[in-house]
Scaffold this motif. Structure first.
Motif, short mmCIF file in Angstrom:
data_model
loop_
_atom_site.label_atom_id
_atom_site.label_comp_id
_atom_site.label_asym_id
_atom_site.label_seq_id
_atom_site.Cartn_x
_atom_site.Cartn_y
_atom_site.Cartn_z
N LEU A 238 0.85 -1.18 0.00
CA LEU A 238 0.00 0.00 0.00
C LEU A 238 0.89 1.23 0.00
CD1 LEU A 238 -2.68 1.61 0.53
CD2 LEU A 238 -2.25 1.23 2.96
N MET A 239 0.68 2.11 -0.96
CA MET A 239 1.36 3.40 -0.95
C MET A 239 0.31 4.48 -0.78
SD MET A 239 3.86 5.34 -3.63
CE MET A 239 5.37 4.68 -2.97
N VAL A 240 0.56 5.36 0.18
CA VAL A 240 -0.39 6.43 0.48
C VAL A 240 0.36 7.75 0.41
CG1 VAL A 240 -2.00 7.36 2.17
CG2 VAL A 240 -1.65 4.91 2.05
N ILE A 241 -0.30 8.75 -0.17
CA ILE A 241 0.20 10.13 -0.12
C ILE A 241 -0.76 10.91 0.75
CG2 ILE A 241 0.91 12.18 -1.41
CD1 ILE A 241 1.16 10.38 -3.89
N PHE A 242 -0.26 11.31 1.93
CA PHE A 242 -1.06 12.12 2.84
C PHE A 242 -0.85 13.59 2.52
CE2 PHE A 242 -0.18 8.31 5.49
CZ PHE A 242 -1.48 7.91 5.72
N THR A 243 -1.77 14.43 2.93
CA THR A 243 -1.65 15.87 2.75
C THR A 243 -0.41 16.37 3.49
OG1 THR A 243 -2.80 17.96 2.94
CG2 THR A 243 -3.20 16.37 4.68
N ARG B 89 -12.56 7.69 2.17
CA ARG B 89 -13.31 8.55 3.10
C ARG B 89 -12.41 9.54 3.83
NH1 ARG B 89 -17.23 4.23 6.17
NH2 ARG B 89 -18.73 3.98 4.47
N ASP B 90 -11.13 9.24 3.94
CA ASP B 90 -10.20 10.04 4.74
C ASP B 90 -9.77 11.29 3.97
OD1 ASP B 90 -8.19 11.02 6.40
OD2 ASP B 90 -7.50 9.00 6.91
N GLU B 91 -10.06 12.45 4.53
CA GLU B 91 -9.70 13.72 3.87
C GLU B 91 -8.20 13.98 3.87
OE1 GLU B 91 -11.95 16.93 5.51
OE2 GLU B 91 -13.87 16.04 4.96
N GLN B 92 -7.46 13.32 4.75
CA GLN B 92 -6.01 13.52 4.81
C GLN B 92 -5.26 12.74 3.73
OE1 GLN B 92 -5.17 15.85 6.84
NE2 GLN B 92 -7.15 15.90 7.86
N VAL B 93 -5.94 11.79 3.07
CA VAL B 93 -5.33 10.97 2.02
C VAL B 93 -5.57 11.64 0.67
CG1 VAL B 93 -5.36 8.73 0.87
CG2 VAL B 93 -5.59 8.86 3.36
N MET B 94 -4.48 12.03 0.00
CA MET B 94 -4.63 12.63 -1.33
C MET B 94 -4.70 11.56 -2.42
SD MET B 94 -2.32 16.12 -1.08
CE MET B 94 -0.88 15.38 -1.73
N ARG B 95 -3.86 10.53 -2.31
CA ARG B 95 -3.86 9.41 -3.26
C ARG B 95 -3.44 8.15 -2.51
NH1 ARG B 95 -5.90 12.57 -6.23
NH2 ARG B 95 -5.47 13.03 -8.39
N HIS B 96 -3.87 7.00 -3.06
CA HIS B 96 -3.41 5.72 -2.52
C HIS B 96 -3.42 4.69 -3.64
CE1 HIS B 96 -7.77 5.12 -2.34
NE2 HIS B 96 -7.48 3.83 -2.43
N MET B 97 -2.61 3.66 -3.45
CA MET B 97 -2.55 2.58 -4.44
C MET B 97 -2.21 1.28 -3.71
SD MET B 97 -0.26 2.23 -7.91
CE MET B 97 1.31 2.16 -7.09
N ILE B 98 -3.01 0.26 -3.96
CA ILE B 98 -2.76 -1.07 -3.40
C ILE B 98 -2.30 -1.97 -4.55
CG2 ILE B 98 -3.75 -3.08 -2.27
CD1 ILE B 98 -5.81 -1.16 -0.99
N THR B 99 -1.16 -2.62 -4.35
CA THR B 99 -0.59 -3.49 -5.36
C THR B 99 -0.43 -4.89 -4.79
OG1 THR B 99 0.69 -1.60 -6.18
CG2 THR B 99 1.35 -3.77 -6.96
#
Length: 123
Positions: A7-12, A82-92
């Motif tokens: 999981l890669m997440v880009i938070f604000t 649903r999370d406003e702090q998450v700008m983008r995410h990707m599950i591989t």
């Protein structure tokens, strides 16, 4: 059956260090509560984005490797959306070669860190 995922997440970027750590813990706890096992997590910190997202040019990156049943990803995606702090995410989904590569890369990073520490002590 447990599959391997990354999981890669880009938070604000406006999150403080404490909020950034709390967000990571939130998703680690979510995965563990739903039958997943955390293999490795790696906070990359503040990085420049390739293109602006929500008028922001930087983001706090976080990579998480985990094992979980495949139905967990649907629930995880809902939480991330649903999370406003998450700008983008990707599950591989990782195949056996990617899992092996990640394990070797981690071992190399740890070995390099030990070597640097040793060099600093002898300098």
């Amino acid at each position: 059956m447990m599959n391997n995922y990354e999981l890669m997440v880009i938070f604000t970027p406006i999150l403080s260090e404490e909020e950034y750590a709390a967000m990571q813990k939130k998703y680690v706890d979510f995965i563990q509560e739903n039958g997943g096992v955390i293999v490795h997590q790696e906070p990359w910190g503040l990085r420049s984005l390739a293109y602006p997202i929500q008028k922001k040019t930087t983001g706090l990156y976080w990579v998480l490797e985990y094992q979980a049943p495949s139905d967990l990803n649907a629930r995880l995606t809902v939480q991330l959306n649903r999370d406003e702090q998450v700008m983008r995410h990707m599950i591989t989904r990782l195949d056996k070669y990617a899992v092996e590569y990640n394990a070797k890369r981690r071992a190399g990073i740890q070995q390099n860190a030990i070597q640097k520490e040793f060099d600093n002590l002898n300098a």
